[in-house]
Design a protein around this motif. Structure first.
Motif, short mmCIF file in Angstrom:
data_model
loop_
_atom_site.label_atom_id
_atom_site.label_comp_id
_atom_site.label_asym_id
_atom_site.label_seq_id
_atom_site.Cartn_x
_atom_site.Cartn_y
_atom_site.Cartn_z
N ASP B 132 0.84 -1.19 0.00
CA ASP B 132 0.00 0.00 0.00
C ASP B 132 0.88 1.25 0.00
OD1 ASP B 132 -2.26 -1.54 -0.16
OD2 ASP B 132 -2.46 -1.72 2.00
N ASN B 184 0.56 12.74 -7.94
CA ASN B 184 1.55 11.92 -7.24
C ASN B 184 2.47 12.80 -6.39
OD1 ASN B 184 4.51 10.93 -7.20
ND2 ASN B 184 3.35 9.04 -7.42
N ILE B 212 -0.69 -3.68 -3.72
CA ILE B 212 -1.80 -2.93 -3.14
C ILE B 212 -2.64 -3.95 -2.38
CG2 ILE B 212 -3.90 -1.60 -3.59
CD1 ILE B 212 -2.67 -0.54 -6.10
N GLN B 219 -2.64 4.01 -4.75
CA GLN B 219 -1.22 3.84 -4.43
C GLN B 219 -0.45 4.84 -5.27
OE1 GLN B 219 1.29 0.39 -5.50
NE2 GLN B 219 1.72 0.13 -3.33
N CYS B 239 4.56 -5.89 -9.63
CA CYS B 239 3.39 -5.42 -8.88
C CYS B 239 2.18 -6.32 -9.04
CB CYS B 239 3.01 -4.01 -9.29
SG CYS B 239 3.47 -3.55 -10.95
N ALA B 241 -2.09 -6.87 -7.19
CA ALA B 241 -3.13 -6.30 -6.32
C ALA B 241 -4.26 -7.30 -6.16
CB ALA B 241 -3.68 -5.01 -6.93
N HIS B 250 -3.67 3.65 -9.32
CA HIS B 250 -2.24 3.56 -9.06
C HIS B 250 -1.58 4.62 -9.93
CE1 HIS B 250 1.81 1.89 -10.08
NE2 HIS B 250 1.85 1.83 -8.78
N TRP B 272 -0.83 -5.90 -12.25
CA TRP B 272 -1.92 -5.44 -11.40
C TRP B 272 -3.19 -6.19 -11.77
CZ3 TRP B 272 -0.25 -2.95 -7.44
CH2 TRP B 272 0.74 -1.97 -7.53
N ILE B 283 -7.21 -2.31 -11.80
CA ILE B 283 -6.42 -1.13 -11.43
C ILE B 283 -6.36 -0.15 -12.60
CG2 ILE B 283 -4.10 -0.38 -10.75
CD1 ILE B 283 -5.34 -2.05 -8.56
N ASN B 285 -3.92 2.20 -14.03
CA ASN B 285 -2.48 2.33 -13.90
C ASN B 285 -2.01 3.55 -14.69
OD1 ASN B 285 0.11 1.41 -13.14
ND2 ASN B 285 0.35 0.33 -15.09
N SER B 309 -3.72 -4.63 -15.03
CA SER B 309 -4.44 -3.37 -15.00
C SER B 309 -5.66 -3.35 -15.93
CB SER B 309 -3.55 -2.17 -15.37
OG SER B 309 -2.54 -2.02 -14.42
#
Ligand SMILES: Nc1ncnc2c1ncn2[C@@H]1O[C@H](COP(=O)(O)OP(=O)(O)OP(=O)(O)O)[C@@H](O)[C@H]1O
Ligand SMILES: [Mg+2]
Lengths: 254, 481
Positions: B132, B184, B212, B219, B239, B241, B250, B272, B283, B285, B309
């Protein structure tokens, strides 16, 4: 070993095979000849299980099993091998990697342990000698950029690796130079045994000088219209197909 | 439905394997986004005031910006006030080394196949594990520090090496660069920091593994890699999730700085959660990755394998400022079901004799949309710039889409730019050929797809390449049968 009864098949609604009957026993070599478009490759494809072709009638048994009921990969695993008239290219996949996957899946089906890298490579070495294929060719992507003759030689190399019970060679001779034809035929002959059988599809008598057939069949308009021994091939070489066509076509119009 | 489609249908129906989640007590920010939240995050991380100021500035800029809509993707508007911007597993006291890290957290990574136990690791890879919003552990710090290499979480870098962070943060991706980069910059929570001193070749692969876990939480990690003169590092990012019905955001930023004669290889295997078969969840992304070849003869190479994703928006780029510098981008992007990917790169040639190479392999299956978007820009003083781009698309079935958007902008007549593009379909005859040799269809597709992507997969470090090959097969499993 192979028994084809009244086989009819069509593609996109067009009938191509119209009642093929053929019996092939272990240890035999059958040659199938016939004019372009008569259905030779279609027959080979139907036996190998190509989905585009619809079998509308008839039956095929292979080693006592209903061949038409098996998925293409299971037919291969049961021992049916097709050397393609036009082998496809698979970019980025080396012949070695491809064959290792194939050999091990076939072995798995037969309840055998997969070959490890060392055993696999030594098997490859042994079979490479049989068809005199170059190592360099096998480290390249499968058939990618191979010359016509190289592709054909590679087909027979794959046959050697997979040790099938029924091999169908679809015009393997076309594209091979004279020396290559000898080498490849010689390889095929060495693979012959009392337990396996070969069907060679060809247009030329020349191949049959090397791979000597027990029977020769003529396919025309989706049917086997004439069968004989190797002398039939010589006769065809001399006279062409017209006399057979006439016989059949006139019979049909009566 | 043709046989082809039937085959594809089956092959694309494989489930995501990292879809599980665990419950742990979390330290969370309140839902929503405002200056107080940003102050809360900054305070939580005990940050210096300059960094808080920097965040707030980014936030104010972001508020003025509009969400970009030029990418070839569609998704419902994100309500940024409904997201949570910080969530961290509660750890009573800050672990000083791996032995003090909560075993439950380590177990999460074990389950993902990432061992954080240094003794257990066979391969020379140092890992920073980010869960996370925080980094939970970084391995091999000791070994690396003997060489002067700094590899730690971003938060730790802010505390231990503020001068470096201050110097390079935002130097490659300015906080105002784009909508998601600004977001971000305002709310980033953790990530990895890596510094390779002059003349040092990093002896092991460095990697960050992002996970995540928390629901409804964005994230926003930040990675900064600085390679001093004549140094070398290979960096990996992975990565995953959990599978959740709602979409999760993300929005990461990665910055790479390469000094003269330095080389940085950055590899990503992005997996993801892609959403389910019907396009539910997954996700978003939205990532900004950029490297600058600041010094002469420097080199930055991006390699990405994008399989996950729901929506991907990502253009790892190189600014080729140093003379003779080299930028590379190797990408395999796979989309299946309802996934959408708009990905590519930008190569900006500023220095003389700069070279760039782009190899993009898109694979689309199901009802997915896969776009390559690439820009090659040659500035006025970039004499003898060279670019080669190869963009290939592979289609599986006839309900997916592949698109290519190349932009070329040349301001120097000596530039040589080559672009090649192909689109192909996975051939039924190729599959049949494999079948005829005894290979099952799923394995045939895996073979063909991996062969197609080989040039890119070859760029990955060994053990990652094997992983990526499996992942490609898995992502497409069920799409041909
Ligand atoms: N999709 C299709 N639709 C209609 N006809 C087709 C289709 N595919 C093949 N055919 C026809 O089927 C017939 C048999 O083709 P096949 O390839 O089996 O012939 P062949 O005997 O192997 O010929 P050759 O000696 O030229 O290799 C040909 O007339 C061909 O045009
Ligand atoms: Mg033919």
């Amino acid at each position: 070993m192979l028994s084809i009864k009244n086989l009819h098949a069509s593609i996109e609604g067009t009938p191509i095979l119209r009642g093929i009957n053929l019996e092939v026993k272990a240890g035999e070599v059958h040659a199938i000849m016939g004019p372009n478009g008569s259905g030779k490759s279609t027959l080979a494809s139907v036996l190998a299980g190509r989905e585009e072709y619809e079998v509308t009638e008839g039956e095929v048994t292979f080693k006592g099993k209903d061949l038409l009921d098996l998925a293409p990969e299971d037919r291969a695993r049961e021992g049916v091998f097709l050397a393609f008239q036009y082998p496809v290219e698979i970019p980025g996949v080396s012949s070695t990697n491809f064959l290792r996957t194939a050999v091990n899946q076939v072995r798995e089906y037969r309840g055998l342990e997969p070959l490890d890298a060392v055993k696999f490579l030594s098997l490859m070495k042994e079979k490479m000698k049989l068809v005199e294929i170059d190592q360099k060719l096998l480290s390249r992507a499968l058939n990618e950029g191979f010359s016509g003759g190289e592709k054909k030689r590679n087909e027979i190399f794959q046959m050697a690796m997979l040790e099938p019970t029924l091999s169908i060679l679809d015009e393997t001779d076309s594209g091979l130079d004279i020396d290559a034809l000898k080498v490849v035929s010689n390889g095929v002959n060495q693979l012959k045994s009392a337990d396996n059988a070969t069907i060679v599809v060809t247009h030329y008598q020349r191949l049959l000088d090397y791979i000597v057939p027990d029977y020769v069949h003529v396919l025309y308009k989706g049917r086997i219209v004439k069968s004989g021994t190797k002398e039939l091939a010589l006769e065809l070489e001399e006279k062409g197909y017209d006399w057979i066509k006439e016989e059949i076509d006139s019979a049909a119009t009566v | 439905m043709s046989k082809d489609n039937e085959i594809l249908e089956e092959f694309t129906s494989k489930e995501y394997e990292h879809g599980w989640s665990v419950n742990y007590e979390a330290d969370e920010a309140a839902v929503g986004l405002n200056e107080d939240i940003i102050k809360w995050i900054s305070a939580k991380k005990e940050e210096p005031s300059w960094l808080l100021e920097w965040r707030l500035k980014a936030f104010r800029t972001w508020q003025e910006m509009a969400e970009p809509d030029w990418a070839n993707v569609t998704y419902p508007k994100i309500d940024f006030d409904k997201l949570r911007y910080y969530s961290a597993p509660k750890q009573s006291n800050k672990p000083k080394n791996l032995n003090e890290v909560d075993p439950e957290l380590l177990a999460i990574y074990e389950r993902l196949g990432i061992s954080l136990n240094e003794q257990k690791r066979l391969q020379g890879i140092a890992v920073d594990a980010v869960l996370d919003s925080v980094s939970v552990a970084t391995t091999f710090k000791g070994t690396l520090s003997k060489l002067g290499i700094i590899f730690c979480s971003f938060s730790e870098a802010v505390k231990e090496h503020p001068e470096l962070v201050k110097k390079y943060l935002g130097s490659v991706v300015p906080m105002t660069d784009n909508y998601y980069a600004a977001l971000n910059s305002a709310v980033f929570s953790d990530g990895s920091f890596c510094y390779i001193p002059k003349g040092v070749r990093c002896p092991m692969e460095l990697s960050t593994y992002f996970r995540i876990n928390a629901a409804n939480t964005g994230q926003f990690e930040r990675t900064l890699i600085v390679a001093e003169e004549e140094s070398y590092v290979s960096y990996l990012e992975g990565c995953t999730a959990p599978q959740r019905d709602e979409n999760q955001l993300h929005a990461a930023v990665v910055e790479i700085y390469a000094a003269a004669h330095a080389e940085v290889k950055y590899s990503t295997v992005q997996n993801w959660f892609p959403g389910d078969k019907n396009g539910k969840g997954g996700i978003y992304n939205f990532v900004t990755k950029r490297g600058i070849c600041a010094g002469d003869h420097s080199k930055i190479s991006w390699t990405q394998v994008e399989t996950g994703s729901a929506v991907t928006w990502k253009y790892p780029s190189c600014i080729l400022k140093g003379d003779y510098s080299i930028g590379e981008f190797y990408s395999v992007a796979v989309t299946n079901n309802y996934q959408q990917a708009d990905t590519g790169t930008k190569m900006i040639h500023i220095g003389k004799n700069t070279k760039s190479r782009i190899v993009s392999k898109g694979i689309s299956a199901g009802k997915s949309q896969n776009s390559y978007r690439g820009q090659v820009q040659v500035m006025k003083r970039a004499d003898n710039a060279r670019n080669f781009s190869q963009c290939d698309s592979l289609l599986m079935g006839d309900r997916c889409g592949a698109h290519t958007f190349p932009y070329i902008d040349i301001n120097n007549p000596s530039a040589k730019v080559e672009h090649e593009a192909t689109t192909s379909k996975i051939g039924e005859d190729q599959i049949f050929y494999c079948n005829q040799r005894g290979i099952a269809t799923e394995d045939a597709v895996a073979l063909i797809v991996n062969g197609y992507a080989k040039e890119v997969l070859n760029q990955l470090p060994m053990e990652f390449a094997v992983e990526a090959q499996k992942l490609l097969a898995l992502t497409l499993e069920g799409s041909v049968g």
